[in-house]
Design an enzyme around this catalytic site. Structure first.
Site, PDB file in Angstrom:
ATOM      1  N   ARG A 155       0.863  -1.173   0.000  1.00 19.91           N
ATOM      2  CA  ARG A 155       0.000   0.000   0.000  1.00 19.91           C
ATOM      3  C   ARG A 155       0.905   1.230   0.000  1.00 19.91           C
ATOM      4  O   ARG A 155       2.031   1.181   0.493  1.00 19.91           O
ATOM      5  CB  ARG A 155      -0.903   0.021   1.238  1.00 19.91           C
ATOM      6  CG  ARG A 155      -1.810  -1.194   1.392  1.00 19.91           C
ATOM      7  CD  ARG A 155      -2.577  -1.128   2.705  1.00 19.91           C
ATOM      8  NE  ARG A 155      -3.506  -2.255   2.879  1.00 19.91           N
ATOM      9  CZ  ARG A 155      -3.224  -3.371   3.526  1.00 19.91           C
ATOM     10  NH1 ARG A 155      -2.016  -3.538   4.081  1.00 19.91           N
ATOM     11  NH2 ARG A 155      -4.111  -4.344   3.638  1.00 19.91           N
ATOM     12  N   LYS A 178      -1.862  -2.598   8.007  1.00 19.75           N
ATOM     13  CA  LYS A 178      -3.007  -2.134   8.779  1.00 19.75           C
ATOM     14  C   LYS A 178      -3.095  -2.890  10.103  1.00 19.75           C
ATOM     15  O   LYS A 178      -2.809  -4.082  10.168  1.00 19.75           O
ATOM     16  CB  LYS A 178      -4.299  -2.334   7.979  1.00 19.75           C
ATOM     17  CG  LYS A 178      -4.460  -1.378   6.800  1.00 19.75           C
ATOM     18  CD  LYS A 178      -5.816  -1.572   6.149  1.00 19.75           C
ATOM     19  CE  LYS A 178      -6.037  -0.547   5.039  1.00 19.75           C
ATOM     20  NZ  LYS A 178      -7.363  -0.727   4.394  1.00 19.75           N
ATOM     21  N   HIS A 246      -2.763   2.952  -5.948  1.00 15.39           N
ATOM     22  CA  HIS A 246      -3.353   1.726  -5.404  1.00 15.39           C
ATOM     23  C   HIS A 246      -3.642   0.716  -6.508  1.00 15.39           C
ATOM     24  O   HIS A 246      -3.650  -0.497  -6.265  1.00 15.39           O
ATOM     25  CB  HIS A 246      -4.625   2.047  -4.632  1.00 15.39           C
ATOM     26  CG  HIS A 246      -4.992   0.990  -3.633  1.00 15.39           C
ATOM     27  ND1 HIS A 246      -4.216   0.694  -2.533  1.00 15.39           N
ATOM     28  CD2 HIS A 246      -6.052   0.137  -3.577  1.00 15.39           C
ATOM     29  CE1 HIS A 246      -4.774  -0.279  -1.831  1.00 15.39           C
ATOM     30  NE2 HIS A 246      -5.888  -0.639  -2.455  1.00 15.39           N
ATOM     31  N   ARG A 249      -0.975  -1.836  -6.856  1.00 11.05           N
ATOM     32  CA  ARG A 249      -1.095  -2.958  -5.906  1.00 11.05           C
ATOM     33  C   ARG A 249      -2.109  -3.977  -6.421  1.00 11.05           C
ATOM     34  O   ARG A 249      -1.890  -5.189  -6.343  1.00 11.05           O
ATOM     35  CB  ARG A 249      -1.491  -2.411  -4.538  1.00 11.05           C
ATOM     36  CG  ARG A 249      -1.833  -3.455  -3.483  1.00 11.05           C
ATOM     37  CD  ARG A 249      -2.057  -2.757  -2.154  1.00 11.05           C
ATOM     38  NE  ARG A 249      -2.933  -3.479  -1.245  1.00 11.05           N
ATOM     39  CZ  ARG A 249      -2.510  -4.376  -0.354  1.00 11.05           C
ATOM     40  NH1 ARG A 249      -1.229  -4.676  -0.285  1.00 11.05           N
ATOM     41  NH2 ARG A 249      -3.359  -4.976   0.456  1.00 11.05           N
ATOM     42  N   HIS A 272      -3.916  -9.002   3.854  1.00 15.96           N
ATOM     43  CA  HIS A 272      -5.352  -8.943   4.110  1.00 15.96           C
ATOM     44  C   HIS A 272      -5.684  -9.707   5.393  1.00 15.96           C
ATOM     45  O   HIS A 272      -5.155 -10.797   5.628  1.00 15.96           O
ATOM     46  CB  HIS A 272      -6.136  -9.559   2.955  1.00 15.96           C
ATOM     47  CG  HIS A 272      -6.203  -8.682   1.750  1.00 15.96           C
ATOM     48  ND1 HIS A 272      -6.482  -9.159   0.484  1.00 15.96           N
ATOM     49  CD2 HIS A 272      -6.023  -7.335   1.608  1.00 15.96           C
ATOM     50  CE1 HIS A 272      -6.484  -8.161  -0.372  1.00 15.96           C
ATOM     51  NE2 HIS A 272      -6.214  -7.049   0.285  1.00 15.96           N
ATOM     52  N   TYR A 281     -10.017 -10.682  -6.248  1.00 13.31           N
ATOM     53  CA  TYR A 281      -9.108 -10.764  -7.379  1.00 13.31           C
ATOM     54  C   TYR A 281      -9.439 -11.926  -8.306  1.00 13.31           C
ATOM     55  O   TYR A 281      -9.003 -11.939  -9.461  1.00 13.31           O
ATOM     56  CB  TYR A 281      -7.664 -10.849  -6.888  1.00 13.31           C
ATOM     57  CG  TYR A 281      -7.232  -9.556  -6.235  1.00 13.31           C
ATOM     58  CD1 TYR A 281      -6.981  -8.430  -7.010  1.00 13.31           C
ATOM     59  CD2 TYR A 281      -7.136  -9.439  -4.855  1.00 13.31           C
ATOM     60  CE1 TYR A 281      -6.631  -7.233  -6.419  1.00 13.31           C
ATOM     61  CE2 TYR A 281      -6.772  -8.240  -4.260  1.00 13.31           C
ATOM     62  CZ  TYR A 281      -6.528  -7.144  -5.045  1.00 13.31           C
ATOM     63  OH  TYR A 281      -6.188  -5.950  -4.468  1.00 13.31           O
TER      64      TYR A 281
END
Length: 300
Positions: A155, A178, A246, A249, A272, A281
């Protein structure tokens, strides 16, 4: 003691999100802004300041009225996806304030499919950004940052959060994503070379506790500068407005999946929290195959 002052409620919630929930700085700012908007709306709607007790009495009709106002062009003109995020933030804020859960159904949001760029477009984009840089070390910086997004799937915030402590580079980069989730990302030789070339040129050095990527005046590089450079480059290359940092990515993930990567491995590489975030995806790859079919099959 919890704050009683109405003006302190939103900042207190923001502090809770950052400290206890480990939310990103971007999320904290956005959610705090939502809390302030809600309290401002309720104060105007009720004709009196809104404190913790008043929040406890908020009903579904008032929340629907708030979201309706936000959809109005004068209130921001937000779309379904933004309204759903706004409602999620409101629910969290009301729970923090001790209010009972409001029974408001959020708008239906059709899951968006990421739009990847081709490998050639990704490289051309990075090259164009670098070529348009003001000086040689900034060109090396921009090239390295964009290769981290496309070549390692970072990211933008993760790339700009790296410090000199990652040097010297190995074959794997440790990234904090994150909610402080740490993951290991393999580094392609081209990505390693780009980072090392930048590190050799940056005027302010690469101290272990300092940001690796610097702005023109030596401070931390701002993501807005990267986004602005990408906008200019995509205009030159006539790429879609969806070609953002983004999107690089997304392209990393899509191209790996198309070459046989399994979802679990891709989940780990992307950082994730759940597999459902990665499964989008598979739709990207299917969409790409259908596009190829329509353009190539004689009976399509």
């Amino acid at each position: 003691m919890d704050p009683v002052d109405p003006d302190a409620l939103a900042p207190a919630w923001a502090a809770h999100l950052a400290r206890d929930r480990r939310r990103s700085a971007h999320t904290v700012r956005a959610y705090q802004a939502t809390a302030r908007r809600l309290m401002g709306f309720l104060a105007r709607h009720r004709g009196e300041p809104v404190d913790r007790a008043a929040l406890a009495s908020v009903d579904a009709a008032e929340l629907r009225a708030f979201l309706s106002a936000r959809r109005n062009p004068e209130g921001g003109g937000i779309v379904n996806a933004s309204a759903a995020r706004e409602l999620s933030a409101i629910r969290g804020f009301l729970a923090f304030a001790g209010a009972p859960p409001a029974r408001v159904r959020g708008p239906r949001v059709k899951p968006g499919v990421p739009r990847p760029v081709s490998p050639a477009e990704a490289v051309a984009l990075a090259q164009t950004v670098a070529e348009d840089a003001a000086c040689e070390w900034i060109a090396a910086r921009d090239w390295a940052v964009l290769l981290l997004l496309y070549g390692a799937g970072l990211r933008i915030g993760e790339a700009l959060g790296l410090t000199g402590a990652i040097l010297p580079l190995g074959r794997v980069l440790t990234v904090t994503g994150k909610r402080d989730k740490v993951r290991a990302v393999p580094l392609l030789p081209q990505v390693r070379a780009a980072i090392e070339a930048y590190a050799a040129q940056v005027p302010w050095g690469t101290a272990r506790d300092a940001p690796l990527f610097r702005g023109a005046k030596g401070g931390p590089l701002d993501a807005a500068i990267v986004r602005r450079a990408v906008r200019a480059a995509r205009a030159i290359l006539c790429l879609s407005s969806r070609t953002t940092p983004h999107a690089l990515r997304h392209s990393f993930a899509t191209h790996l999946l198309g070459r046989g990567a399994d979802l679990r491995s891709l989940q780990e590489l992307l950082g994730h929290a759940s597999l459902s975030s990665t499964q989008v995806y598979t739709k990207v790859d299917a969409a790409h195959l259908m596009d190829v079919y329509r353009h190539a099959h004689p009976r399509a």
